[in-house]
Design a protein around this motif. Structure first.
Motif, PDB file in Angstrom:
ATOM      1  N   ASN A  53     -11.966  -1.623   6.838  1.00 34.16           N
ATOM      2  CA  ASN A  53     -10.655  -1.106   6.256  1.00 34.16           C
ATOM      3  C   ASN A  53     -10.259  -2.859   5.014  1.00 34.16           C
ATOM      4  O   ASN A  53      -8.818  -1.586   4.907  1.00 34.16           O
ATOM      5  N   ILE A  65      -3.931   8.213   3.647  1.00 35.11           N
ATOM      6  CA  ILE A  65      -4.487   6.667   3.542  1.00 35.11           C
ATOM      7  C   ILE A  65      -4.100   6.101   2.668  1.00 35.11           C
ATOM      8  O   ILE A  65      -4.326   6.920   1.505  1.00 35.11           O
ATOM      9  N   GLU A  66      -3.147   5.026   2.843  1.00 30.78           N
ATOM     10  CA  GLU A  66      -2.654   4.361   2.637  1.00 30.78           C
ATOM     11  C   GLU A  66      -3.334   3.217   2.008  1.00 30.78           C
ATOM     12  O   GLU A  66      -4.381   2.571   2.297  1.00 30.78           O
ATOM     13  N   SER A  67      -3.258   3.032   0.872  1.00 32.05           N
ATOM     14  CA  SER A  67      -4.049   2.596  -0.423  1.00 32.05           C
ATOM     15  C   SER A  67      -3.104   1.960  -1.453  1.00 32.05           C
ATOM     16  O   SER A  67      -2.362   2.340  -1.744  1.00 32.05           O
ATOM     17  N   ARG A  68      -3.123   0.800  -2.085  1.00 31.34           N
ATOM     18  CA  ARG A  68      -2.801   0.334  -3.503  1.00 31.34           C
ATOM     19  C   ARG A  68      -3.763   1.253  -4.378  1.00 31.34           C
ATOM     20  O   ARG A  68      -4.702   0.986  -4.618  1.00 31.34           O
ATOM     21  N   LYS A 119       0.497  -1.193   0.148  1.00 32.20           N
ATOM     22  CA  LYS A 119       0.249   0.186   0.336  1.00 32.20           C
ATOM     23  C   LYS A 119       0.561   1.140  -0.282  1.00 32.20           C
ATOM     24  O   LYS A 119       2.175   1.083   0.801  1.00 32.20           O
ATOM     25  N   VAL A 120       0.663   2.247  -0.291  1.00 30.44           N
ATOM     26  CA  VAL A 120       1.399   3.677  -0.722  1.00 30.44           C
ATOM     27  C   VAL A 120       0.633   4.751   0.042  1.00 30.44           C
ATOM     28  O   VAL A 120      -1.123   4.316  -0.787  1.00 30.44           O
ATOM     29  N   PRO A 121       0.181   5.385   0.089  1.00 27.39           N
ATOM     30  CA  PRO A 121       0.039   6.779   0.522  1.00 27.39           C
ATOM     31  C   PRO A 121      -0.209   7.510  -0.075  1.00 27.39           C
ATOM     32  O   PRO A 121       0.454   8.030  -0.696  1.00 27.39           O
ATOM     33  N   GLY A 122      -2.064   7.748  -0.266  1.00 28.03           N
ATOM     34  CA  GLY A 122      -2.328   8.989  -1.126  1.00 28.03           C
ATOM     35  C   GLY A 122      -2.366  10.573  -0.698  1.00 28.03           C
ATOM     36  O   GLY A 122      -1.796  10.436   0.391  1.00 28.03           O
TER      37      GLY A 122
END
Length: 283
Positions: A241, A48-51, A41-44
């Motif tokens: 989540n 918020i971290e997401s793929r 996952k990377v921070p947006g």
């Protein structure tokens, strides 16, 4: 005439058993590398971290093509007059694979395009259908063969049944009880179906062990185990989540690949058996 023969020969040489098996293995390896390398996952912009969306699209493509290919290979067995384990077995399994393919497409469209994650969707119709078809096909395969397992083999089946049931029950207890009756029924249907397929797969594996088509049913058993692992992980990871694309979800791809490999190995074993029988008759 020559062109027709050459095209037929080229098609047969390309789509032979070895090449199809290698293609399936290659697809599984590529999927594993894809999940391992890009699932983080990377921070947006909002912190918020997401793929990445392209990654989730890729996981859906890997899974969809695995089940589509498996469905086509299983239906090829159904069309063959020489298939050892029975054509209806492969018809049911093939339709189950195609149903899973359609369900996955609908699930991916809902998640990626519509940005929605409903508890129940149209895709569940095809997922339920796929479990029913797979279960019926595998039960038919067991029924078509005289089951004469040793005591220690029945103990293995019992041990796996108990372990699989306890793990599924424990994971289910970790989740909040759904407020909607339909959601609760579907959740338990999937759990029970996974355990039943696990038990049938173990029985098939031991029943066909050392037989003419043992390799194909080892693949089918491994496919059912992979489906169980992916489904149990999905149920365990579900929550507010949850995001698609966890590494263990690659087992969905493995399941489709293994079903396809089982089909092609059965097809090859059946053709070899037919050639040997016709050869003895001519002699």
């Amino acid at each position: 005439m020559n062109n027709s023969y050459e095209n037929s020969f080229f098609s047969k040489s390309i789509f032979n058993t070895q090449n199809i098996v290698l293609a399936n293995i290659g697809w599984a390896v590529l999927a594993l590398l894809y999940f391992l390398l890009f699932s983080a996952k990377v921070p947006g912009a909002d912190g918020i971290e997401s793929r990445a969306e392209w990654y989730v699209i890729g996981t859906n493509i890997f899974e969809a093509l695995a089940y589509l290919g498996a469905g086509i290979l299983c239906l090829r067995n159904w069309l063959s007059q020489q298939i050892v384990s029975g054509r209806n077995v492969w018809l049911l399994i093939g339709l189950g694979m195609l149903s899973y393919f359609i369900g996955g497409i609908i699930f991916g469209y809902t998640e990626i395009v519509l940005k929605d994650e409903p508890d129940v969707s149209v895709g569940d119709i095809f997922f339920v259908l796929s479990y029913l078809l797979l279960g019926a096909g595998m039960i038919l395969a067991v029924a078509s063969r005289r089951i004469n397992l040793e005591k220690w083999q029945w103990l293995i089946v019992l041990a796996i049944a108990v372990f699989g049931s306890l793990l599924a029950w424990w994971i289910s207890m970790q989740q909040e009880t759904p407020s909607e009756l339909l959601v609760a029924i579907l959740n338990w249907f999937y759990v029970v179906s996974d355990v039943v397929l696990l038990i049938i797969a173990t029985t098939l594996l031991l029943a066909f062990w050392g037989g003419r088509v043992s390799q194909s049913w080892r693949m089918i058993a491994a496919a059912a185990f992979s489906l169980y692992i992916a489904d149990m992980w999905f149920k365990y990871a579900q929550g507010p989540n949850y995001q698609s694309g966890e590494i263990l979800e690659v087992f969905w791809v493995f399941s489709g690949v293994l079903f396809g490999m089982g089909a092609v190995l059965e097809y090859d074993a059946s053709l070899r058996r037919t050639r040997r029988t016709s050869g003895r008759k001519r002699a």
